[in-house]
Design an enzyme around this catalytic site. Structure first.
Site, PDB file in Angstrom:
ATOM      1  N   PRO A 246       8.327 -12.909  55.945  1.00 52.55           N
ATOM      2  CA  PRO A 246       6.887 -12.732  56.185  1.00 52.55           C
ATOM      3  C   PRO A 246       6.688 -11.699  57.287  1.00 52.55           C
ATOM      4  CG  PRO A 246       7.651 -14.741  57.244  1.00 52.55           C
ATOM      5  CD  PRO A 246       8.841 -14.158  56.533  1.00 52.55           C
ATOM      6  N   ASP A 419       9.581  -9.582  61.679  1.00 53.00           N
ATOM      7  CA  ASP A 419       9.631 -10.865  60.979  1.00 53.00           C
ATOM      8  C   ASP A 419       8.818 -11.869  61.804  1.00 53.00           C
ATOM      9  OD1 ASP A 419      10.257 -13.322  59.866  1.00 53.00           O
ATOM     10  OD2 ASP A 419      12.364 -12.811  59.500  1.00 53.00           O
ATOM     11  N   HIS A 420       7.717 -12.334  61.231  1.00 50.35           N
ATOM     12  CA  HIS A 420       6.824 -13.210  61.985  1.00 50.35           C
ATOM     13  C   HIS A 420       7.455 -14.582  62.254  1.00 50.35           C
ATOM     14  CE1 HIS A 420       3.013 -13.678  63.867  1.00 50.35           C
ATOM     15  NE2 HIS A 420       2.346 -12.842  63.069  1.00 50.35           N
ATOM     16  N   ARG A 421       8.579 -14.874  61.628  1.00 52.88           N
ATOM     17  CA  ARG A 421       9.249 -16.147  61.902  1.00 52.88           C
ATOM     18  C   ARG A 421       9.948 -16.146  63.254  1.00 52.88           C
ATOM     19  NH1 ARG A 421      12.956 -16.442  56.638  1.00 52.88           N
ATOM     20  NH2 ARG A 421      13.298 -14.307  57.420  1.00 52.88           N
ATOM     21  N   CYS A 423       9.044 -14.314  66.026  1.00 51.05           N
ATOM     22  CA  CYS A 423       8.159 -14.158  67.179  1.00 51.05           C
ATOM     23  C   CYS A 423       6.727 -14.002  66.702  1.00 51.05           C
ATOM     24  CB  CYS A 423       8.568 -12.964  68.036  1.00 51.05           C
ATOM     25  SG  CYS A 423       8.304 -11.363  67.230  1.00 51.05           S
TER      26      CYS A 423
END
Length: 449
Positions: A246, A419-421, A423
């Site tokens: 994501p 990658d929003h996972r 940070c």
């Protein structure tokens, strides 16, 4: 009595399961030494030469150029312990399929093999790619060995690969159905260049052809290009990245005037030239030390974020074979001069198609300088399984408010896809702002030296 050993396509590492034969470097009847390259193959990672672990005479080859073979498939057979050819002529196996069965006869008794052959006698053995052309002597009539030895040359035939400037040229000709032997090369000593092949292809397309008979309509009309080799690997990786990660992108414009002035001063001081890419890489490694979340990967099986101890910096490089991402190992431990030298070495290898699988894998963060294509911004796809990529646009003069006044400054757009996972936006924005601050004020890096 010689022993015939089979050499199979070895495991080329990095999880590769197949390779495409690009060019054979030896032919049936050649004498090969231990660890001599015998075939050039293309994997999903790079173009590599495969050495043979046996020394002897090649008795058979398996697979034509352009054939894909899985790891463990037979490549060739070698008669080990066979006497190397000397002054007398030795017969050449008529074909790869018949070579294995005929090897014991031809190698044990050259004279008798000549009498039973079709009349073609190979003259002048060579090893590997050094033998680009070979000659066959055709005797007037099938006769005994003594008569063959005294027979004058009647015909001389060209054998072996046509000399081309690179394997990519050979592949381009093959994919377009072009016979290289019909071309006259414009390079030194008749070397066939890519421009020669492209010109011949254009000429072939301009020749009017009779319209084919109507065919039933199909679901999709157009040229079909197989997704294999490096192009297929890139497609798989990008699809996986888009499916699993994501991602989000943020960007900022930065005044790069001081950075470019610092580079000019460094280069005027003498020594190897410093590249802009090396300066940006040094800024990246400093920023990653402050924001280690972005130098990580996600292990969904264990539901853990793995923060990596060092920076292996990948950088995007465009080549004739497509986009590749060479990796600078331990970039965090290198200074600007060392980074410049490594970027130059890897870029040259990328353009020559000689990068090894190890030089194309293991990256932890990627720097993408798409400004070389004349564009300002981009939202690139993250290089899976990494967590972020910094994009750099072109550096161009633009109106800019500098110290309260309007001035013309050298401006660059920086973008960070992350990658929003691993940070949130605060961390990503902090990283990007630090990079921009270092671009605008390079002296900030003095604190990290």
């Amino acid at each position: 009595m010689p022993q015939v050993l089979e050499f199979k396509l070895p495991d080329l590492g990095e999880g590769l399961t197949e390779a495409e034969i690009v060019r054979w470097l030896v032919e049936v009847g050649d004498v090969v030494a231990v660890d001599q390259p015998v075939v050039e193959v293309e994997t999903a990672k790079a173009m590599v030469e495969v050495p043979c672990p046996y020394g002897g005479v090649v008795t058979a080859r398996f697979g034509e150029e352009g054939t894909e073979l899985p790891v463990g498939s037979p490549l060739l057979t070698v008669a080990v312990g066979a006497a190397a050819p000397s002054a007398g002529p030795v017969s050449r196996a008529p074909s790869a399929s018949a070579a294995s069965s005929a090897s014991s006869t031809s190698l044990a008794s050259p004279a008798s093999a000549e009498a039973e052959s079709s009349g073609n006698v190979l003259v002048g053995y060579g090893t590997g790619a050094a033998v680009a052309r070979r000659r066959r002597i055709r005797p007037v009539a099938a006769a005994g060995p003594a008569a063959v030895a005294d027979t004058a040359v009647v015909t001389v035939e060209t054998d072996g690969p046509v000399p081309v400037i690179s394997p990519l040229v050979r592949r381009l000709a093959r994919e377009n159905g072009l016979d290289l032997r019909a071309l006259k090369g414009s390079g030194p000593d008749g070397l066939i260049l890519r421009s020669d092949v492209e010109s011949a292809i254009r000429g072939a397309k301009e020749v009017p052809v009779q319209a084919p008979a109507p065919v039933p309509a199909v679901a999709a009309v157009g040229e079909r290009v197989p997704l294999r080799g490096m192009r297929g690997a890139v497609a798989d990786k990008l699809s996986r990245s888009r499916h699993e990660i994501p991602d989000a992108t943020c960007w900022v414009d930065a005044d790069a005037t001081e950075l470019m002035a610092a580079r000019t001063s460094m280069n005027q001081a003498g020594g190897p030239p410093v590249s802009v890419l090396a300066l940006l890489a040094r800024i990246c490694t400093s920023a990653l030390a402050r924001f280690p979340e972005l130098n990580s990967t996600v292990d969904m099986a264990s539901r853990e974020i793995v923060r990596l101890p060092g920076v292996n910096l990948g950088f995007a490089a465009q080549t004739e074979r497509g986009l590749v991402v060479p990796v600078v190992r331990d970039a965090h431990a290198r200074n600007v001069d060392e980074l410049s030298a490594e970027f130059a070495r890897l870029t040259e290898s990328a353009r020559a198609g000689s990068l090894t699988p190890a030089e194309l894998t293991g990256g932890t963060f990627t720097l993408n300088n798409y400004g070389v294509f004349g564009v300002d911004g981009s939202t690139p796809i993250i290089n899976h399984p990494e967590a972020a990529m910094l994009g750099v646009g072109r550096i161009v003069p633009k109106p800019w408010v500098h110290e309260g006044e309007l001035a013309v400054r050298k401006v660059v757009q920086l973008s960070l896809t992350f990658d929003h996972r691993v940070c949130d936006g605060g961390t990503a924005g902090g990283f990007l702002r630090y990079v921009a601050d270092c671009v605008e004020h390079p002296t900030l890096l003095l604190r990290t030296l």
